[in-house]
Design an enzyme around this catalytic site. Structure first.
Site, PDB file in Angstrom:
ATOM      1  N   ARG A  53       0.843  -1.209   0.000  1.00 12.92           N
ATOM      2  CA  ARG A  53       0.000   0.000   0.000  1.00 12.92           C
ATOM      3  C   ARG A  53       0.875   1.255   0.000  1.00 12.92           C
ATOM      4  O   ARG A  53       2.019   1.243   0.459  1.00 12.92           O
ATOM      5  CB  ARG A  53      -0.964  -0.016   1.170  1.00 12.92           C
ATOM      6  CG  ARG A  53      -0.331  -0.098   2.530  1.00 12.92           C
ATOM      7  CD  ARG A  53      -1.403  -0.236   3.591  1.00 12.92           C
ATOM      8  NE  ARG A  53      -0.886  -0.835   4.819  1.00 12.92           N
ATOM      9  CZ  ARG A  53      -1.662  -1.346   5.753  1.00 12.92           C
ATOM     10  NH1 ARG A  53      -2.970  -1.347   5.602  1.00 12.92           N
ATOM     11  NH2 ARG A  53      -1.138  -1.866   6.849  1.00 12.92           N
ATOM     12  N   GLU A  64      -3.128   5.895   4.184  1.00 14.79           N
ATOM     13  CA  GLU A  64      -2.711   4.900   3.187  1.00 14.79           C
ATOM     14  C   GLU A  64      -3.765   4.709   2.104  1.00 14.79           C
ATOM     15  O   GLU A  64      -4.968   4.810   2.365  1.00 14.79           O
ATOM     16  CB  GLU A  64      -2.499   3.546   3.875  1.00 14.79           C
ATOM     17  CG  GLU A  64      -1.384   3.575   4.884  1.00 14.79           C
ATOM     18  CD  GLU A  64      -1.437   2.439   5.899  1.00 14.79           C
ATOM     19  OE1 GLU A  64      -0.361   1.993   6.309  1.00 14.79           O
ATOM     20  OE2 GLU A  64      -2.537   2.006   6.271  1.00 14.79           O
ATOM     21  N   THR A  92      -9.125   5.689  15.875  1.00  8.98           N
ATOM     22  CA  THR A  92      -7.748   5.421  15.461  1.00  8.98           C
ATOM     23  C   THR A  92      -7.711   5.139  13.956  1.00  8.98           C
ATOM     24  O   THR A  92      -6.821   5.602  13.244  1.00  8.98           O
ATOM     25  CB  THR A  92      -7.199   4.202  16.239  1.00  8.98           C
ATOM     26  OG1 THR A  92      -7.223   4.511  17.640  1.00  8.98           O
ATOM     27  CG2 THR A  92      -5.779   3.860  15.824  1.00  8.98           C
ATOM     28  N   THR A 209      -3.468  -3.872  19.671  1.00 10.19           N
ATOM     29  CA  THR A 209      -3.253  -2.618  20.391  1.00 10.19           C
ATOM     30  C   THR A 209      -2.802  -1.537  19.414  1.00 10.19           C
ATOM     31  O   THR A 209      -2.388  -1.839  18.293  1.00 10.19           O
ATOM     32  CB  THR A 209      -2.171  -2.797  21.482  1.00 10.19           C
ATOM     33  OG1 THR A 209      -0.918  -3.066  20.848  1.00 10.19           O
ATOM     34  CG2 THR A 209      -2.527  -3.941  22.415  1.00 10.19           C
ATOM     35  N   ASP A 235       1.398  -2.720  12.333  1.00 13.88           N
ATOM     36  CA  ASP A 235       1.076  -2.614  10.909  1.00 13.88           C
ATOM     37  C   ASP A 235       1.707  -1.401  10.246  1.00 13.88           C
ATOM     38  O   ASP A 235       1.224  -0.926   9.227  1.00 13.88           O
ATOM     39  CB  ASP A 235      -0.458  -2.615  10.706  1.00 13.88           C
ATOM     40  CG  ASP A 235      -1.149  -1.498  11.480  1.00 13.88           C
ATOM     41  OD1 ASP A 235      -0.458  -0.716  12.154  1.00 13.88           O
ATOM     42  OD2 ASP A 235      -2.389  -1.391  11.408  1.00 13.88           O
ATOM     43  N   VAL A 301      -1.080  -7.448   8.622  1.00 10.03           N
ATOM     44  CA  VAL A 301      -0.979  -5.986   8.476  1.00 10.03           C
ATOM     45  C   VAL A 301      -2.189  -5.400   7.753  1.00 10.03           C
ATOM     46  O   VAL A 301      -2.415  -4.191   7.764  1.00 10.03           O
ATOM     47  CB  VAL A 301       0.327  -5.566   7.736  1.00 10.03           C
ATOM     48  CG1 VAL A 301       1.543  -5.876   8.585  1.00 10.03           C
ATOM     49  CG2 VAL A 301       0.444  -6.210   6.359  1.00 10.03           C
TER      50      VAL A 301
HETATM   51  P1  NAD Z   1      -8.160   1.564  19.300  1.00 11.61           P
HETATM   52  O1  NAD Z   1      -7.317   2.779  19.508  1.00 11.61           O
HETATM   53  O2  NAD Z   1      -9.639   1.703  19.264  1.00 11.61           O
HETATM   54  O3  NAD Z   1      -7.824   0.472  20.430  1.00 11.61           O
HETATM   55  C1  NAD Z   1      -6.512   0.148  20.790  1.00 11.61           C
HETATM   56  C2  NAD Z   1      -6.528  -0.314  22.256  1.00 11.61           C
HETATM   57  O4  NAD Z   1      -5.205  -0.795  22.581  1.00 11.61           O
HETATM   58  C3  NAD Z   1      -6.851   0.802  23.242  1.00 11.61           C
HETATM   59  O5  NAD Z   1      -7.967   0.433  24.022  1.00 11.61           O
HETATM   60  C4  NAD Z   1      -5.566   0.939  24.078  1.00 11.61           C
HETATM   61  O6  NAD Z   1      -5.827   1.283  25.422  1.00 11.61           O
HETATM   62  C5  NAD Z   1      -4.990  -0.461  23.947  1.00 11.61           C
HETATM   63  N1  NAD Z   1      -3.546  -0.585  24.203  1.00 11.61           N
HETATM   64  C6  NAD Z   1      -2.537   0.222  23.787  1.00 11.61           C
HETATM   65  N2  NAD Z   1      -1.350  -0.260  24.233  1.00 11.61           N
HETATM   66  C7  NAD Z   1      -1.622  -1.409  24.914  1.00 11.61           C
HETATM   67  C8  NAD Z   1      -0.818  -2.371  25.580  1.00 11.61           C
HETATM   68  N3  NAD Z   1       0.510  -2.245  25.639  1.00 11.61           N
HETATM   69  N4  NAD Z   1      -1.433  -3.426  26.178  1.00 11.61           N
HETATM   70  C9  NAD Z   1      -2.785  -3.569  26.124  1.00 11.61           C
HETATM   71  N5  NAD Z   1      -3.594  -2.676  25.511  1.00 11.61           N
HETATM   72  C10 NAD Z   1      -3.028  -1.611  24.901  1.00 11.61           C
HETATM   73  O7  NAD Z   1      -7.623   0.894  17.949  1.00 11.61           O
HETATM   74  P2  NAD Z   1      -8.324  -0.210  17.026  1.00 11.61           P
HETATM   75  O8  NAD Z   1      -9.136   0.436  15.969  1.00 11.61           O
HETATM   76  O9  NAD Z   1      -8.926  -1.258  17.907  1.00 11.61           O
HETATM   77  O10 NAD Z   1      -7.039  -0.802  16.308  1.00 11.61           O
HETATM   78  C11 NAD Z   1      -6.096  -1.559  17.043  1.00 11.61           C
HETATM   79  C12 NAD Z   1      -4.846  -1.744  16.214  1.00 11.61           C
HETATM   80  O11 NAD Z   1      -5.144  -2.574  15.084  1.00 11.61           O
HETATM   81  C13 NAD Z   1      -4.280  -0.459  15.630  1.00 11.61           C
HETATM   82  O12 NAD Z   1      -2.883  -0.468  15.804  1.00 11.61           O
HETATM   83  C14 NAD Z   1      -4.649  -0.494  14.175  1.00 11.61           C
HETATM   84  O13 NAD Z   1      -3.731   0.211  13.362  1.00 11.61           O
HETATM   85  C15 NAD Z   1      -4.607  -1.985  13.914  1.00 11.61           C
HETATM   86  N6  NAD Z   1      -5.431  -2.450  12.810  1.00 11.61           N
HETATM   87  C16 NAD Z   1      -4.897  -3.411  12.002  1.00 11.61           C
HETATM   88  C17 NAD Z   1      -5.641  -3.929  10.958  1.00 11.61           C
HETATM   89  C18 NAD Z   1      -5.055  -4.998  10.116  1.00 11.61           C
HETATM   90  O14 NAD Z   1      -5.614  -5.315   9.057  1.00 11.61           O
HETATM   91  N7  NAD Z   1      -3.973  -5.624  10.523  1.00 11.61           N
HETATM   92  C19 NAD Z   1      -6.941  -3.440  10.713  1.00 11.61           C
HETATM   93  C20 NAD Z   1      -7.470  -2.493  11.582  1.00 11.61           C
HETATM   94  C21 NAD Z   1      -6.710  -1.997  12.631  1.00 11.61           C
END
Ligand code: NAD
Length: 351
Positions: A53, A64, A92, A209, A235, A301
């Site tokens: 991407r 992205e 986020t 997270t 990611d 990712v």
């Molecule tokens: P969000 O911000 O709503 O939730 C993230 C949570 O993680 C929060 O509640 C925060 O308190 C918690 N957190 C942070 N550090 C922590 C730790 N060390 N231990 C435990 N908890 C912790 O975000 P979201 O929308 O739920 O997304 C989560 C992650 O997934 C993001 O990094 C996002 O970029 C990623 N994501 C990846 C994909 C993929 O296809 N791989 C798709 C969507 C989101």
């Protein structure tokens, strides 16, 4: 795919209509159905145009574009990832996307994808776990209880038969929110005070997270033999969740290697470290889980093909559910060359 009747008016799925779609079909059924679309598209992996991407990084996060095509349709998603957004009252991750017909380049679908991304990411996690998790897995640890959490849990319950979810987040309010939502869905929930407590007895560990750094959500001693790790949150370059020692004990499965080497947990490894492409496991070309003690890691990712599958799914549900509006998105003069004339006539009409 069924063509819409009016080519100039593009079906648009707003957030409101996406919520209607999810509630009409039901989130569990919708993600299970999306798994079959994902499975079909992963099986025809070589048919797709693939590129990592296109990412615009800033100190706060990343924006992205994720394009791909199977030669018949072209899809792309706009998505951001801003870990500090949540503290400021923003999501986020937010997203929207387009599906277009390759033959004439006309969009056939424009849709919100914030909710759709959560659904497709959870469906992809479930598809990977279906192929890699230990047989009879029934307990999952869910570390990170933010926006993606409930979708991840419901997809794992529906597709992989997980019955107990052990939740942990550094913010107890996030765990409370997820526990309340998931208990209402009839799932067994255990709220945990530490990550260590969450992984106790878990067959699958999902890390989801958000933190823009090389975090250590899981340390090596937390990962016992035989577990499947579903790592979602790492990611971006410089944004990972697992201690590197875990990567040396696990068999690693990825989506599209050129993108995962940049963005995934494996960015910290030497480039000759063995990895397996998930599509080859789904297609039956390579064995996924080989024994009970093997640690499998899906270093997820998020890849454009998954968005394409999700767009294709929503597009095919349009006529059946009617949850869309028609958007006047394409300028379409009667004489295709007379674009200016169309603008002038509109001026005359309004004066
Ligand atoms: P969000 O911000 O709503 O939730 C993230 C949570 O993680 C929060 O509640 C925060 O308190 C918690 N957190 C942070 N550090 C922590 C730790 N060390 N231990 C435990 N908890 C912790 O975000 P979201 O929308 O739920 O997304 C989560 C992650 O997934 C993001 O990094 C996002 O970029 C990623 N994501 C990846 C994909 C993929 O296809 N791989 C798709 C969507 C989101």
């Amino acid at each position: 795919m069924t063509p819409p009747s009016d080519l100039a008016m593009v079906p648009f799925v707003s957030v409101e209509n996406m919520m209607r779609l999810v509630n009409t079909i039901g989130p569990r059924k919708m993600m299970a159905e999306m798994v079959t679309y994902l499975e079909a598209d992963f099986r025809r992996w070589p048919d797709f145009d693939k590129t990592p991407r296109v990412a615009a990084h800033s100190e706060e996060g990343v924006i992205e574009l994720m394009p791909t095509s199977d030669g018949e349709h072209y899809g792309f998603k706009y998505v951001n990832g801003h870990p500090a957004n949540m503290q400021r009252g923003f999501q986020t991750v937010t997203a929207f996307g387009v599906l277009a017909r390759v033959a004439n380049g006309y969009p056939v679908l424009f849709t919100e994808m914030t909710i759709l991304t959560a659904l497709r990411t959870a469906a992809t996690s479930a598809l990977a776990a279906k192929n890699l998790a230990p047989k009879g897995a029934s307990v999952m640890a869910m570390i990170g209880n933010g926006a993606q959490c409930e979708f991840q849990a419901l997809a794992m319950a529906e597709v992989c038969g997980i019955t107990e979810f052990r939740l942990y987040d550094i913010d107890p309010a996030a765990t409370e929110k997820a526990a309340k939502n998931l208990s209402a869905q009839g799932l067994k929930i255990v709220k945990c005070a530490t990550g260590q407590e969450a992984v106790a007895g878990a067959h699958i560990i999902t890390t989801c997270t958000a933190d823009k750094r090389n975090a250590t959500v899981l340390t090596d001693n937390m990962v016992g033999a035989g577990v499947h790790i579903n790592a979602i949150g790492g990611d971006c370059p410089g944004k990972t969740e697992l201690h590197a020692d875990i990567l040396h004990r696990a068999d690693i499965f990825v989506e599209y290697p050129p993108q995962t080497w940049i963005e995934g947990e494996i960015q910290v490894l030497d480039k000759d470290h063995p990895i397996t492409e998930l599509w080859q496991v789904i297609d039956g070309q390579i064995e996924g889980r080989k024994d009970d003690r093997q640690i499998t890691l899906f270093d997820c990712v998020g890849f454009a093909l998954e968005d394409f599958s999700a767009l294709r799914y929503v597009y095919e549900k349009l006529e059946e559910t009617g949850h869309f509006e028609k958007l006047d998105l394409l300028a379409d003069p009667d004489d295709p060359r007379d674009l200016f004339g169309m603008v002038q006539r509109s001026h005359q009409d309004t004066h």
